[in-house]
Design a protein around this motif. Sequence first.
Motif, PDB file in Angstrom:
ATOM      1  N   GLY A  19      24.362 -14.529  13.375  1.00  0.00           N
ATOM      2  CA  GLY A  19      23.515 -14.506  14.558  1.00  0.00           C
ATOM      3  C   GLY A  19      23.894 -13.397  15.520  1.00  0.00           C
ATOM      4  O   GLY A  19      23.024 -12.708  16.070  1.00  0.00           O
ATOM      5  N   LEU A  20      25.191 -13.206  15.727  1.00  0.00           N
ATOM      6  CA  LEU A  20      25.642 -12.132  16.614  1.00  0.00           C
ATOM      7  C   LEU A  20      25.298 -10.765  16.033  1.00  0.00           C
ATOM      8  O   LEU A  20      24.883  -9.850  16.765  1.00  0.00           O
ATOM      9  CB  LEU A  20      27.148 -12.254  16.850  1.00  0.00           C
ATOM     10  N   THR A  23      21.616 -10.233  16.485  1.00  0.00           N
ATOM     11  CA  THR A  23      21.318  -9.934  17.885  1.00  0.00           C
ATOM     12  C   THR A  23      21.647  -8.485  18.211  1.00  0.00           C
ATOM     13  O   THR A  23      20.881  -7.794  18.901  1.00  0.00           O
ATOM     14  CB  THR A  23      22.113 -10.877  18.807  1.00  0.00           C
ATOM     15  N   TRP A  24      22.776  -8.009  17.704  1.00  0.00           N
ATOM     16  CA  TRP A  24      23.159  -6.614  17.941  1.00  0.00           C
ATOM     17  C   TRP A  24      22.164  -5.657  17.295  1.00  0.00           C
ATOM     18  O   TRP A  24      21.741  -4.666  17.919  1.00  0.00           O
ATOM     19  CB  TRP A  24      24.561  -6.359  17.397  1.00  0.00           C
ATOM     20  N   THR A  26      19.061  -6.256  16.612  1.00  0.00           N
ATOM     21  CA  THR A  26      17.802  -6.346  17.356  1.00  0.00           C
ATOM     22  C   THR A  26      17.886  -5.555  18.651  1.00  0.00           C
ATOM     23  O   THR A  26      16.928  -4.877  19.051  1.00  0.00           O
ATOM     24  CB  THR A  26      17.470  -7.817  17.655  1.00  0.00           C
ATOM     25  N   TRP A  27      19.036  -5.631  19.310  1.00  0.00           N
ATOM     26  CA  TRP A  27      19.215  -4.901  20.566  1.00  0.00           C
ATOM     27  C   TRP A  27      19.169  -3.393  20.338  1.00  0.00           C
ATOM     28  O   TRP A  27      18.534  -2.657  21.098  1.00  0.00           O
ATOM     29  CB  TRP A  27      20.528  -5.295  21.219  1.00  0.00           C
ATOM     30  N   LEU A 112      20.025 -17.242  17.414  1.00  0.00           N
ATOM     31  CA  LEU A 112      20.468 -15.848  17.410  1.00  0.00           C
ATOM     32  C   LEU A 112      20.041 -15.141  16.127  1.00  0.00           C
ATOM     33  O   LEU A 112      19.688 -13.954  16.148  1.00  0.00           O
ATOM     34  CB  LEU A 112      21.987 -15.772  17.567  1.00  0.00           C
ATOM     35  N   CYS A 113      20.056 -15.868  15.015  1.00  0.00           N
ATOM     36  CA  CYS A 113      19.592 -15.277  13.754  1.00  0.00           C
ATOM     37  C   CYS A 113      18.105 -14.935  13.802  1.00  0.00           C
ATOM     38  O   CYS A 113      17.633 -14.101  13.017  1.00  0.00           O
ATOM     39  CB  CYS A 113      19.858 -16.234  12.592  1.00  0.00           C
ATOM     40  N   THR A 115      16.553 -13.686  16.472  1.00  0.00           N
ATOM     41  CA  THR A 115      16.244 -12.775  17.581  1.00  0.00           C
ATOM     42  C   THR A 115      15.206 -11.705  17.229  1.00  0.00           C
ATOM     43  O   THR A 115      14.428 -11.316  18.112  1.00  0.00           O
ATOM     44  CB  THR A 115      17.523 -12.104  18.117  1.00  0.00           C
TER      45      THR A 115
END
Length: 286
Positions: A19-20, A23-24, A26-27, A112-113, A115
């Motif tokens: 998930g993290l 998220t990264w 996606t960001w 988060l996965c 995102t």
Amino acid sequence: MAEVDLRRSLPLHLTWLAGLAMTWLTWTDAQDNRLGRDSHAYWVALQGDHLYANAPGTVDAFNYSPAFAQLLSPFGHLPWPVFGLGFAALVVVGFVHLFRPLGWRWVFPLLLCCTPEIVSGNVFWVLALVAAYGLRYPALWAFPLLTKVTPGLGPLWFALRREWRPLLVSLVTTALVAGVSFAIAPHAWVGWLRFMSHHFRGTSAPTGSDLFPSLLVRLPVALTLLVWCALTDRRWGLPAAMALATPVSGIAMFTILAALPRLAREQERGTVEPWARSRQPAVTPS
């Protein structure tokens, strides 16, 4: 000191890491693309009369039938920030509902996965809801059939299992919605059919992410998986096949798999579809 059971905790920890990482990614992608790029395309489509001016995969391309635009039309007068945030909130609520059977400790890492879907504002989360509940409520299959089209595999699932009543309900509902929509805006439907024919006819090139093969490669795999799972009563294969069958590929298409917890919950409870109740063996008192 209490010992940690890695076999039980490792899946959750790996989900957090995934998930993290998602998220990264996606960001970083959001630095080059508009936040809510898909939901913004829906909003832009509501601002004018030309729904299909942009080719698939381009900025603000609207790929779905006029019925979807008509569904959203009451919200077209909202300012874009309000529309975009409201749509993102619906995405989050949808995923929370789908993940809730796993318990709250799983909900946030799984969110988060997802995102890419939350940030882009696509409709894969709705397809996940349809996959989760469409076997009980076959009218829901009108949504994928009138938006992304190829992931609308529910009627084929019913046909393979010889469940004629839900097959009829799914097809008649889709036809009724399309018919009413066509009566309201026939010119828009002509435009959509031309749009689909022009951009998707016989193309072997990937549409969407270059990481995934074209629909001509993925669709036979999806159909093979669906046939096997339908004939062997493996419901998990339905959202998996839908993800593979999506016309415009991208990492967010796998969020359709969010349907799995709800599907598993229904099977654990022994939920019986309304049209199948008459086929259940009668229990005679001893």
